[in-house]
Design a protein around this motif. Structure first.
Motif, PDB file in Angstrom:
ATOM      1  N   ALA A   3       0.863  -1.182   0.000  1.00 53.75           N
ATOM      2  CA  ALA A   3       0.000   0.000   0.000  1.00 53.75           C
ATOM      3  C   ALA A   3       0.896   1.228   0.000  1.00 53.75           C
ATOM      4  N   ASN A   4       0.276   2.397   0.003  1.00 55.51           N
ATOM      5  CA  ASN A   4       1.076   3.618  -0.112  1.00 55.51           C
ATOM      6  C   ASN A   4       1.138   4.426   1.181  1.00 55.51           C
ATOM      7  N   MET A   5       0.726   3.823   2.300  1.00 56.47           N
ATOM      8  CA  MET A   5       0.868   4.475   3.601  1.00 56.47           C
ATOM      9  C   MET A   5       1.224   3.414   4.634  1.00 56.47           C
ATOM     10  N   LYS A   6       2.096   3.782   5.562  1.00 61.66           N
ATOM     11  CA  LYS A   6       2.519   2.805   6.565  1.00 61.66           C
ATOM     12  C   LYS A   6       2.753   3.494   7.902  1.00 61.66           C
ATOM     13  N   LEU A   7       2.325   2.812   8.975  1.00 58.52           N
ATOM     14  CA  LEU A   7       2.618   3.207  10.342  1.00 58.52           C
ATOM     15  C   LEU A   7       3.199   1.990  11.060  1.00 58.52           C
ATOM     16  N   ALA A   8       4.285   2.192  11.793  1.00 55.06           N
ATOM     17  CA  ALA A   8       4.897   1.079  12.521  1.00 55.06           C
ATOM     18  C   ALA A   8       5.515   1.601  13.814  1.00 55.06           C
ATOM     19  N   PHE A   9       5.264   0.873  14.907  1.00 52.73           N
ATOM     20  CA  PHE A   9       5.802   1.222  16.221  1.00 52.73           C
ATOM     21  C   PHE A   9       6.293  -0.067  16.875  1.00 52.73           C
ATOM     22  N   ASN A  10       7.536  -0.054  17.339  1.00 55.62           N
ATOM     23  CA  ASN A  10       8.137  -1.255  17.914  1.00 55.62           C
ATOM     24  C   ASN A  10       8.764  -0.930  19.259  1.00 55.62           C
ATOM     25  N   ALA A  11       8.695  -1.888  20.175  1.00 56.59           N
ATOM     26  CA  ALA A  11       9.365  -1.770  21.471  1.00 56.59           C
ATOM     27  C   ALA A  11       9.973  -3.121  21.808  1.00 56.59           C
ATOM     28  N   GLU A  12      11.192  -3.093  22.357  1.00 53.52           N
ATOM     29  CA  GLU A  12      11.877  -4.352  22.641  1.00 53.52           C
ATOM     30  C   GLU A  12      12.743  -4.188  23.885  1.00 53.52           C
ATOM     31  N   TYR A  13      12.647  -5.173  24.783  1.00 48.50           N
ATOM     32  CA  TYR A  13      13.488  -5.211  25.981  1.00 48.50           C
ATOM     33  C   TYR A  13      14.495  -6.338  25.801  1.00 48.50           C
TER      34      TYR A  13
END
Length: 850
Positions: A743-753
């Motif tokens: 697609a032509n739009m992207k949102l991504a959020f990541n968290a890692e311990y």
């Protein structure tokens, strides 16, 4: 069968845990000693807020995994003296040894014993020796706690301890009681600077001191101030100044918890033999700059060919390989300049960036012609690398496309091509493989082919027809790259051919900020076998084939003897006739078929993309072992505007689709922007918390109503949302209907311990949120389109655990992701319905995902 194997693995794992736990943790604890099971620190009767404090005591309880001291149990499985025990058994049991030798040879018997010894040693290395309580280590731990708080101004810190017996045998804990008392604050700052010129320099910068009156004493601030002064002095001519010569002393006697800080800088000490004497520091300037570009030829050579250029002396001991300006442009100091460390460091850096010289050396010697001893001669000694460097490599590959493949990669590097330290890198890569053709089912050996060639010419300056040194000076390390490449695939996918070229500029404003400008980036992609689309994109084929079955299509024009649509003739004819209303499809079915046709046309069309882009990055990471840093990247790209203007001026008319073609291809026109932010916090003892936030959008306009596949966004995979495979997630709540969803739009959020487990083994727990959407393009499926803030509810959530092995120069990573919130399911089934091992995704990657 798969469930049986899975249950067997789980049972084996549980059995191993039971075996380890059943082994007593105090098995190797001698009588009269105690195993440390808990370490507690109370600072002024409260738990410490600083996460570093618990790591200060030398004695630390054995590491635990899910409350179990796993490595201690592994160590306890080992025998203390397995080698001597085996030798003793051989000596004391000759009959048993004789029976064993009747089955095994003597050599095999010795080998068996050595294998047992090796395994026993492996258990010791993998395990962890029991932490035993001992007074000496406790006293050292107390001293470390006192020193830690002393460095922060608590000079009267007292530390006591108490050993707390456990209810279980041979086990105990330690409690440390830290009483800091009143901290000391800085009362005043005095100076004892012997050399007048150094004192004069200090007076110019003392107002910027890190040390402030009434602030609490803090040793790191003392060190920072020392570094600041040393850097300032050495960048203003004090060539012989050393950081060790700058000292701070504090007077706290009868001062009422006030500290009088004295800055002490004595004269320079010179040692000659067994004696030494002091002289005042001097401000040095550079009287001559000598450049020797082929220093390796000095010995045994004839008299040098000497050339004066600007205010530099160039000594050549061979043929002239480099232009004069190439050598002098890399030097940041001149005749008559005051000595500065920053000029020397920038020169080292710039010469290294040229990639034409090995191990540059800059030597400063006192000018014998100067009676004052302040003049320095700077000698820049350079050793040229080889002009030509050839490398090659052979590799074998295996994938779901090819059963076996053999590849060859070669590269030829040519240095100093035009005597300006330019680099020409020519590379070739080829791969041939064997597979079964999905359309014909005929197997041909080495029917897959991939060929590629690239050439990149690099300039250590901005390749422009005008001077921009006043905007981008040479200390920003400007460079230009001109590249061209060709790539071809045969019997792979749609059999692509691509041609690309680019002119790129790079420079670095500061050590943490850099810029990249792609003045032009052109790419032409041609699909040689678009008729193979439905063999490659099997989900699209399955959808259209199911519709044909629903419509009871049995005409040989469309289907084979099995009743399935043939590729490509049957599928193409069915799509055309169904949309025309000749096969009895209703409106909803024709709409589905139209969507499939549009996707086929878009993914199989040729692409012509000519774009420009600007990228700015701020990254304060100081090396691969830096675990506390942040990185921000912003990029904007615009494509098709030049072609739009040229085609309009050339009078190229629009076709029936209201688009223009150049060289027979509809060129792409869009604007695209991306923002990427990464932040790492080191909590304590290699425990790291990392986050990432990414947002991107590409808007088509003018000659395009969608974004080319190669410029679109996708979700899922080892570096994105790890609970979904790459291209499997989205768009929106559609549920990944296609083989390759984009697609032509992207949102991504990541968290890692991230945390250490044992040695090179590391662990992690993570949460990934994100999805892709369509916006302002040709997509008309409402489930895929982002048209309001409410569509954020379709952000997918994946959580999981990871295991990593750190090889030092790279990390091998295994991550298992679980679909915690799946927006593709019904609204009341989205949470935790797929949170199970059978629905998990195992990702294998190299290095950390962000």
């Amino acid at each position: 069968m798969e469930k049986t194997a899975l249950h067997a693995k789980i049972g084996l794992f549980i059995l191993l845990i039971i075996l380890l736990v059943s082994c007593s943790a105090i098995k190797r604890v001698p009588d009269g000693r105690q195993l440390l099971v808990k370490s507690t620190i109370l600072v002024d009767s409260m738990a410490p807020k600083d996460p570093r404090v618990p790591t200060l005591p030398i004695l630390q309880p054995n590491q635990r995994l899910l409350t179990i001291p796993l490595r201690l149990h592994i160590y306890n499985l080992a025998r203390p003296n397995r080698d001597s025990m085996y030798l003793k058994w051989m000596q004391e049991h000759p009959e048993g040894l004789k029976r064993r030798n009747a089955i095994l040879s003597e050599k095999q018997t010795i080998g068996l014993g050595q294998s047992l010894v090796d395994f026993n040693n492996w258990l010791k290395r993998t395990g962890e020796t029991p932490t035993l309580i001992e007074e000496t280590a406790i006293e050292k731990s107390k001293e470390r706690l006192k020193a830690f708080y002393w460095s922060q101004g608590w000079f009267n810190t007292e530390v006591d301890h108490n050993i707390t017996d456990s209810k279980r045998a041979k086990r105990a804990g330690i409690e440390y009681y830290v009483t800091r008392h009143q901290p000391y604050k800085i009362d005043s700052l005095r100076t004892q600077i012997t050399t007048p010129v150094i004192d004069s320099l200090y007076q110019l910068v003392k107002a910027g001191s890190i040390l402030k009156k009434e602030e609490q004493y803090f040793t790191p601030n003392i060190n920072t101030e020392r570094d600041r002064l040393n850097s300032y002095f050495r960048n203003h001519g004090a060539f012989h100044m050393e950081k060790e010569n700058i000292r701070f002393e504090g007077d706290t006697v009868n001062t009422g918890h006030k500290a009088t800080i004295t800055l002490i800088i004595k004269d320079r000490e010179i040692k000659e033999g067994d004696s030494s004497f002091t002289v005042p520091y001097k401000i040095h300037k550079i009287s001559e700059v000598n450049i020797i570009p082929d220093y390796q030829n000095v010995s045994g050579s004839k008299e040098a060919d000497t050339l004066k250029y600007e205010d530099y002396n160039i000594f050549r001991y061979g043929k002239r390989k480099y232009r004069k300006s190439t050598l002098t442009d890399a030097i940041f100091f001149h005749k008559g300049d005051v000595y500065r460390d920053i000029d020397r460091d920038r020169t080292y850096k710039r010469i290294t960036e040229l990639q034409s010289f090995s191990y540059p050396t800059i030597k400063y010697v006192e000018d014998p012609r100067d009676s004052t001893g302040t003049d320095l001669i700077a000698n820049v000694l350079l050793t040229s690398k080889k002009k030509f460097e050839f490398t090659y490599g052979v590799e074998t590959t295996h994938s779901n496309i090819q059963a076996i493949g053999v590849g060859l990669n070669t590269s030829l590097l040519i240095r100093n091509l035009f005597r300006g330290s330019e680099l020409l890198d020519i590379s070739f890569r080829g791969n041939i493989g064997a597979s079964t053709n999905a359309a014909t089912r005929n197997s041909r050996f080495f029917d897959l082919q991939e060929l590629g060639a690239d050439a990149r010419l690099s300039f250590p300056r901005l390749f422009l027809p005008f001077d921009v040194n006043h905007l981008i000076p040479k200390y920003m390390s400007p460079s230009s790259n001109l590249s061209v490449g060709y790539f071809s695939q045969i019997n792979i996918g749609l059999d692509k051919q691509s041609l690309n070229s680019a002119l790129t500029y790079n420079w670095r404003q500061t050590p943490t900020k850099s810029t990249r400008l792609d003045l032009i980036n052109a790419q032409y992609v041609r699909n040689l076998d678009p008729g193979n689309f439905f063999n490659v994109y099997r989900s699209s084929y399955g959808s259209v084939n199911d519709l044909a079955n629903d419509l009871n299509i049995n005409d040989p024009t469309y289907v084979n003897t099995s009743g399935n649509l043939t590729v490509p003739d049957g599928t193409n004819a069915f799509i055309t006739d169904a949309i025309a209303g000749n096969l009895g499809a209703n409106d909803e079915q024709r709409e589905i078929i139209r969507n499939i046709r549009e996707r086929r046309n878009r993914l199989s069309q040729n692409n012509l993309i000519i774009s420009s882009s600007y990228s700015w990055t701020r990254n304060n990471r100081e090396g691969i072992y830096d675990d506390e840093f942040s990185r921000f990247n912003m990029r904007i790209e615009a494509a098709g505007n030049v072609l739009s203007g040229v085609s309009s001026l050339a009078g190229i008319n629009k076709n029936d689709a209201n688009t223009r073609r150049v060289f027979g291809v509809e060129y792409s026109q869009y604007v695209k922007t991306e923002i990427d932010y990464v932040k790492h916090w080191q909590l304590f003892n290699k425990h790291v918390f990392a986050i990432r936030a990414f947002g991107g959008i590409a808007i088509p306009y003018g000659n395009s109503n969608n974004i080319p596949f190669i410029r679109s966004f996708f979700a899922g995979g080892p570096n994105d949302n790890r609970a979904w495979q790459a291209y499997e997630l989205g768009p929106g709540k559609t549920g990944g209907l296609n083989d390759f969803n984009e697609a032509n739009m992207k949102l991504a959020f990541n968290a890692e311990y991230r945390f250490p487990i044992s040695g090179a083994f590391k662990g992690a727990v993570f949460a990934d949120v994100g999805n892709i959407y369509n916006v302002l393009d040709s997509e008309d499926d409402p489930d895929a389109i982002f048209d309001s803030i409410r569509d954020l509810e379709y952000l997918a959530l994946g959580t999981g655990i990871g295991l990593r092995y750190d090889f030092g120069f790279f990390v091998l990573r295994f991550d298992m992701g679980f679909k915690t919130y799946n927006p593709a399911l019904e609204e009341n089934r989205r949470w935790l319905k797929e949170f199970k091992i059978s629905r998990s995704v195992l990702n294998v990657g190299i290095n950390y995902p962000f």
